[in-house]
Design an enzyme around this catalytic site. Structure first.
Site, mmCIF file in Angstrom:
data_model
loop_
_atom_site.group_PDB
_atom_site.id
_atom_site.type_symbol
_atom_site.label_atom_id
_atom_site.label_comp_id
_atom_site.label_asym_id
_atom_site.label_seq_id
_atom_site.Cartn_x
_atom_site.Cartn_y
_atom_site.Cartn_z
ATOM 1 N N CYS A 45 -51.043 7.214 1.915
ATOM 2 C CA CYS A 45 -50.859 8.595 0.972
ATOM 3 C C CYS A 45 -49.575 8.295 0.371
ATOM 4 O O CYS A 45 -48.415 8.359 1.197
ATOM 5 C CB CYS A 45 -50.802 9.504 1.728
ATOM 6 N N CYS A 48 -47.175 11.475 0.481
ATOM 7 C CA CYS A 48 -46.683 11.584 2.085
ATOM 8 C C CYS A 48 -45.447 11.049 2.258
ATOM 9 O O CYS A 48 -44.535 11.367 2.944
ATOM 10 C CB CYS A 48 -47.822 11.162 3.028
#
Length: 308
Positions: A45, A48
């Site tokens: 991600c 993230c």
């Protein structure tokens, strides 16, 4: 980092990688003591990777007022599914959830700016009944006490340390500038105010110090008090002498007497020198605390003259 009455917890205690095995201990049970910010993320991600360091920085800055749990949803799929079944929307990551007293109280999804993270953490601390300032108020109060007692250098150090923690703290900016005024360094006091962020540049506390700086510069050029007093007594209609006397009185610490002279000047000729008496009165009032009796009574008298 500034120590504000307590020792910051080690980073390893504040920020942990959490799995299904220790979720109860490090999130649910731990949130009974302080809020736990849970970051649901994954290695693939991109957002993230952006959000994670910002979260860790904000949690570290809170000095133990919150903790952080990092949960890799790919490595903890059963835990993520169980939480989703309980109502947490974990279909999209990053998802960040604040736990207080064992239950989720706030959340957001996606990468957000640092300011929103700070606000999120502040809300979590407040919901837990904590102090979101992290003890900064106590530090500011201690610095004010140091300044009042004459420990100017120590006070300046504390105000400066607070600004490292909170770069937009108007109280600390004003306090640091007043420390330089107390050390007769008017130029440095002005430089401190000029360095304040635009967001707080018009804060009343900073405006008060600007007025104090203006009065300090006037004091450096004020005339001899006794000579000016004699000049006014000899010719009460000499308004320039009365204005100069008011400046000299203020420079000598006789603030009430300075206000009285300016009120008398305003009564005699409110338009003299483009309203200099009123402007000087406002400068003096602004430099005082809002609840100072001299400012309160002086403003009331001036208002009664203006609207008479």
């Amino acid at each position: 980092m500034l120590e504000l009455g307590k020792t910051a917890a080690p980073a390893t205690d504040l920020i942990k990688d959490v799995t299904e095995a220790n979720f109860m201990a490090d999130v649910i049970e731990a949130s009974n003591e302080v809020p736990v910010i849970v970051d649901f993320w994954a290695t693939w991600c991109g957002p993230c990777r952006t959000l994670g360091p910002l979260l860790e920085s904000a949690v570290t800055k809170a000095k133990g007022a919150v903790k952080m749990a990092k949960i890799d949803v790919d490595q903890n799929q059963r835990l993520a599914q169980a939480l989703a079944q309980q109502g947490l929307p974990l279909q999209s990551i990053p998802t960040v959830v604040a736990f207080v007293k064992g239950r989720p109280v706030d959340m957001f999804q996606g990468a957000v700016p640092a300011s929103e993270i700070d606000a999120f953490i502040k809300r979590a601390i407040e919901q837990a009944g904590g102090d979101p300032s992290g003890g900064l108020d106590d530090a500011l109060a201690a610095a004010e006490e140091m300044l009042a007692e004459g420990s100017v250098a120590d006070a300046a150090q504390v105000f400066g340390a607070v600004l490292q923690e909170d770069p937009e703290n108007a109280t600390a900016f004003a306090g640091l500038a007043r420390c330089h005024l107390a050390m007769d360094d008017v130029d440095q006091a002005e430089a401190v105010l000029n360095g304040a962020p635009a967001a707080i540049s018009h804060d009343p506390q900073l405006e008060a110090v600007r007025a104090q700086i203006e009065l300090a510069r006037q004091a450096a050029n004020s005339g001899p008090l006794d000579e000016l007093r004699a000049k006014v007594e000899a010719d009460p209609a000499d308004l320039q002498a009365r204005f100069d006397l008011a400046q000299a009185l203020h420079a000598a610490g006789q603030v009430q007497e300075a206000v009285d002279q300016l009120l008398d000047l305003f009564r005699r000729d409110r338009e003299w020198n483009d309203g200099a008496a009123k402007a000087q009165l406002f400068t003096i009032f602004d430099a005082l605390k809002a609840n100072d009796p001299i400012a309160l009574h002086g403003r009331r008298k001036l208002s009664s003259m203006i609207f008479a």
